[in-house]
Every structure is written in structure tokens, then in C-alpha cells.
Scaffold this active site. Structure first.
Site, PDB file in Angstrom:
ATOM      1  N   GLY A   1      39.814  42.988  38.452  1.00  0.00           N
ATOM      2  CA  GLY A   1      38.741  41.997  38.354  1.00  0.00           C
ATOM      3  C   GLY A   1      39.205  40.645  37.841  1.00  0.00           C
ATOM      4  O   GLY A   1      38.397  39.801  37.480  1.00  0.00           O
TER       5      GLY A   1
ATOM      6  N   SER B   1      42.365  43.734  42.135  1.00  0.00           N
ATOM      7  CA  SER B   1      42.257  42.502  42.922  1.00  0.00           C
ATOM      8  C   SER B   1      42.859  42.631  44.322  1.00  0.00           C
ATOM      9  O   SER B   1      43.447  41.692  44.842  1.00  0.00           O
ATOM     10  CB  SER B   1      42.878  41.324  42.162  1.00  0.00           C
ATOM     11  OG  SER B   1      42.195  41.124  40.928  1.00  0.00           O
TER      12      SER B   1
ATOM     13  N   GLU C   1      38.331  51.503  32.933  1.00  0.00           N
ATOM     14  CA  GLU C   1      37.095  51.071  32.248  1.00  0.00           C
ATOM     15  C   GLU C   1      36.495  52.229  31.461  1.00  0.00           C
ATOM     16  O   GLU C   1      35.916  52.035  30.397  1.00  0.00           O
ATOM     17  CB  GLU C   1      36.105  50.491  33.275  1.00  0.00           C
ATOM     18  CG  GLU C   1      36.581  49.123  33.757  1.00  0.00           C
ATOM     19  CD  GLU C   1      36.228  48.780  35.190  1.00  0.00           C
ATOM     20  OE1 GLU C   1      35.353  49.447  35.782  1.00  0.00           O
ATOM     21  OE2 GLU C   1      36.841  47.842  35.731  1.00  0.00           O
TER      22      GLU C   1
ATOM     23  N   LYS D   1      31.496  50.507  41.111  1.00  0.00           N
ATOM     24  CA  LYS D   1      31.244  50.327  39.669  1.00  0.00           C
ATOM     25  C   LYS D   1      29.734  50.250  39.415  1.00  0.00           C
ATOM     26  O   LYS D   1      28.969  50.916  40.109  1.00  0.00           O
ATOM     27  CB  LYS D   1      32.001  49.105  39.141  1.00  0.00           C
ATOM     28  CG  LYS D   1      33.495  49.174  39.492  1.00  0.00           C
ATOM     29  CD  LYS D   1      34.343  48.169  38.787  1.00  0.00           C
ATOM     30  CE  LYS D   1      35.798  48.352  39.212  1.00  0.00           C
ATOM     31  NZ  LYS D   1      36.713  47.445  38.533  1.00  0.00           N
TER      32      LYS D   1
ATOM     33  N   ASN E   1      35.245  51.405  44.990  1.00  0.00           N
ATOM     34  CA  ASN E   1      34.613  51.739  43.716  1.00  0.00           C
ATOM     35  C   ASN E   1      33.572  50.654  43.433  1.00  0.00           C
ATOM     36  O   ASN E   1      33.923  49.539  43.065  1.00  0.00           O
ATOM     37  CB  ASN E   1      35.680  51.786  42.618  1.00  0.00           C
ATOM     38  CG  ASN E   1      35.080  52.005  41.244  1.00  0.00           C
ATOM     39  OD1 ASN E   1      33.898  52.299  41.112  1.00  0.00           O
ATOM     40  ND2 ASN E   1      35.914  51.860  40.215  1.00  0.00           N
TER      41      ASN E   1
ATOM     42  N   HIS F   1      39.257  56.222  35.234  1.00  0.00           N
ATOM     43  CA  HIS F   1      39.331  54.778  35.471  1.00  0.00           C
ATOM     44  C   HIS F   1      39.581  54.061  34.146  1.00  0.00           C
ATOM     45  O   HIS F   1      39.044  54.474  33.110  1.00  0.00           O
ATOM     46  CB  HIS F   1      38.039  54.279  36.135  1.00  0.00           C
ATOM     47  CG  HIS F   1      38.182  52.893  36.673  1.00  0.00           C
ATOM     48  ND1 HIS F   1      38.110  51.785  35.857  1.00  0.00           N
ATOM     49  CD2 HIS F   1      38.447  52.440  37.916  1.00  0.00           C
ATOM     50  CE1 HIS F   1      38.318  50.697  36.599  1.00  0.00           C
ATOM     51  NE2 HIS F   1      38.525  51.075  37.848  1.00  0.00           N
TER      52      HIS F   1
ATOM     53  N   GLU G   1      46.339  51.493  38.871  1.00  0.00           N
ATOM     54  CA  GLU G   1      45.571  50.258  38.674  1.00  0.00           C
ATOM     55  C   GLU G   1      46.022  49.582  37.386  1.00  0.00           C
ATOM     56  O   GLU G   1      45.589  49.968  36.295  1.00  0.00           O
ATOM     57  CB  GLU G   1      44.075  50.587  38.570  1.00  0.00           C
ATOM     58  CG  GLU G   1      43.512  51.270  39.800  1.00  0.00           C
ATOM     59  CD  GLU G   1      41.998  51.085  39.901  1.00  0.00           C
ATOM     60  OE1 GLU G   1      41.567  50.588  40.945  1.00  0.00           O
ATOM     61  OE2 GLU G   1      41.274  51.400  38.942  1.00  0.00           O
TER      62      GLU G   1
HETATM   63  P1  13P Z   1      38.910  44.879  41.543  1.00  0.00           P
HETATM   64  O1  13P Z   1      39.294  45.158  42.981  1.00  0.00           O
HETATM   65  O2  13P Z   1      37.562  44.255  41.410  1.00  0.00           O
HETATM   66  O3  13P Z   1      39.999  44.180  40.808  1.00  0.00           O
HETATM   67  O4  13P Z   1      38.756  46.325  40.860  1.00  0.00           O
HETATM   68  C1  13P Z   1      39.741  47.277  41.026  1.00  0.00           C
HETATM   69  C2  13P Z   1      39.256  48.575  40.472  1.00  0.00           C
HETATM   70  O5  13P Z   1      39.112  48.723  39.282  1.00  0.00           O
HETATM   71  C3  13P Z   1      38.925  49.643  41.418  1.00  0.00           C
HETATM   72  O6  13P Z   1      38.692  50.841  40.761  1.00  0.00           O
END
Ligand code: 13P
Length: 251
Positions: A174, A214, A98, A11, A9, A96, A168
Site C-alpha cells: 500500500g 504495490s 496486517e 481487505k 485481497n 497477512h 509480501e
Molecule cells: P497492495 O497491492 O495494496 O500494496 O497490497 C498488497 C497486499 O497486502 C495484498 O495482500
């Protein structure tokens, strides 16, 4: 049969030329992977057509990061499921954290989005996960169970063949803080149980459940060794082709 998947992803990262370069490197390096591991990349909307051209002839699949909850029409700034399919996507990420956190994505909206994605031949990567407060309050099983039921219990056994679930934990995204393999496994097993309750054992066994948060080359092996963890949804580490491929080599 359950698929093993590593999905990147991206983002809101990379320009179009940078994204095309990254896709090219991923496609090239993916040739070294065993055939049972599926790679997916999810660039921003603006990159999809160019990245689709770059991935042609490779086994790397293309995913969007979101799609509209409406079919078409006067919805400025939205991108519909049939547009994504026509751009070369075969997957879309939905729900997601976010999007839930910053853009008011609700489970009710997600039901509409999943319906439209499936109707347009897009497989769905549905994200679920608890935030830090919910984990500290010991509500993580409950929160994830509700998210799964609210969305997926509106669908059929046949639909489930086109759904991948990504667990997740919001506190691990992150932050560099990964869920331990045990913490992740117990939620994955719970999710599989919730799927089994509604759709039966065969569908539950065939459903791919990814871990995200992560995940990197140094911890992927331990996570993927768990019986109910079938791969990863990768954020930061998916922006470097070598790291992304190293994660996929962890199976
Ligand atoms: P990170 O791997 O940067 O923690 O992000 C995970 C994520 O949100 C994948 O959709």
C-alpha cells in the site's frame, strides 16, 4: 505442477453490493485469460455467500482473508474454517502482515489456523515478509526463513499440495513502493530453498510462490517473468476489475 495464480485481497473495502458488482466484472473479464492462470478473489466475510453465487459457473475461486484458530464454540466475532468452506470458499489467506501487525497473529496461532483450514478442504495462501527495519538491518532472508519454518515445517508433503506462499514485504504494501524484480526473486528463490530442505525438490518445484506489495499492471510483467515468482497477491489494484485482469494478463 506449479500453478500460476493472481489473487485479489480486497481487505476491508467495498459494501456487499459493490463487492458483488466487482466479482461479476472479474468473472466476466476472466474469460479472456489463458487456462493456466488461476484467479482468486478474497472479499470480506460478509460478502462471501453473495460473491460465491456470483462466481458460480466461472473459474474464479473464492478465498477468505482469515479464519479462526479454533474449531467452533464461544469465540465471539470469529469465523471458523468449516463455515468458510460451507460459504463456498476453497482458499483462505492466513498470516497477512496486517493481521500479524494489528491483531497479534503469531506463527503458533498460524499453525492452528493452517491445520483447521486444511482439515476443512481449504487451500491456504500463507503470507510472509519482513518489515522496513528488518530489511534495513539486512535480516530479510532470516525473517522470512523463520516464518516459513515456524509454520510450514509442522506439515507434511501432502499438505504442501494445498499451500500457496505469498511473499509480501511489509514496506511495499500500500506504499506504492514495489520490491524490484531482483529483490523479490532472491527472496522467492530463498523460500523455495527452505521448502526444499524439508520437503524435497519435487514439492519445492510444485509450490506456488506469489509476490505482493504495490503490484500493478505496469510492474507485474517484470515481476512474473522471474523464475521463482508464480503470480501475485494484489491489494489496491484488485479493487478495479480492469487492473486486476490486466495484471493476470501479464504472464
Ligand atoms: P497492495 O497491492 O495494496 O500494496 O497490497 C498488497 C497486499 O497486502 C495484498 O495482500
Amino acid at each position: 505442477m506449479r500453478k500460476f495464480i493472481v489473487a485479489g485481497n480486497w481487505k476491508m473495502n467495498t459494501t456487499v453490493p459493490q463487492g458483488v458488482e466487482l466479482a461479476k466484472a472479474v468473472a466476466e473479464k476472466s474469460k479472456s485469460l489463458p487456462a493456466n492462470v488461476k484467479l482468486i478473489v478474497a472479499p470480506p466475510f460478509t460478502h462471501l455467500v453473495s460473491v460465491a453465487l456470483e462466481l458460480k459457473g466461472s473459474d474464479v475461486a473464492l478465498s477468505a482473508q482469515n479464519c479462526a484458530d479454533k474449531e467452533k464454540g464461544a469465540y465471539t466475532g470469529e469465523v471458523a474454517a468449516d463455515m468458510l468452506a460451507s460459504a463456498g470458499c476453497t482458499y483462505t489467506i492466513l498470516g497477512h502482515s496486517e493481521r500479524r501487525q494489528y491483531y497479534g497473529e503469531t506463527d503458533a496461532k498460524l499453525v492452528e489456523k493452517v491445520k483447521l483450514a486444511l482439515a476443512n478442504a481449504l487451500d491456504v495462501i500463507l503470507c510472509v515478509g519482513e518489515n522496513l527495519k528488518e530489511r534495513e538491518d539486512g535480516k530479510h532472508f532470516e525473517v522470512v526463513t523463520e516464518q516459513i519454518k515456524n509454520v510450514l515445517y509442522n506439515f507434511t508433503e501432502e499438505d504442501m499440495a494445498h499451500v500457496v506462499i505469498a511473499y509480501e514485504p511489509v514496506w511495499a504494501i500500500g506504499t506504492g513502493k514495489t520490491a524490484t524484480a531482483e529483490q523479490a526473486e532472491e527472496i522467492h528463490a530463498c523460500i523455495r530453498g527452505v521448502i526444499e530442505q524439508k520437503f524435497g525438490k519435487k514439492v519445492a518445484e510444485d509450490t506456488t510462490i506469489l509476490y505482493g506489495g504495490s503490484c500493478k499492471p505496469s510492474n507485474a510483467k517484470e515481476l512474473f517473468a522471474q523464475p521463482d515468482i508464480d503470480g501475485g497477491l494484489i491489494g489496491g489494484a484488485a479493487l478495479k476489475a480492469d487492473d486486476f485482469i490486466a495484471i493476470a494478463q501479464s504472464f
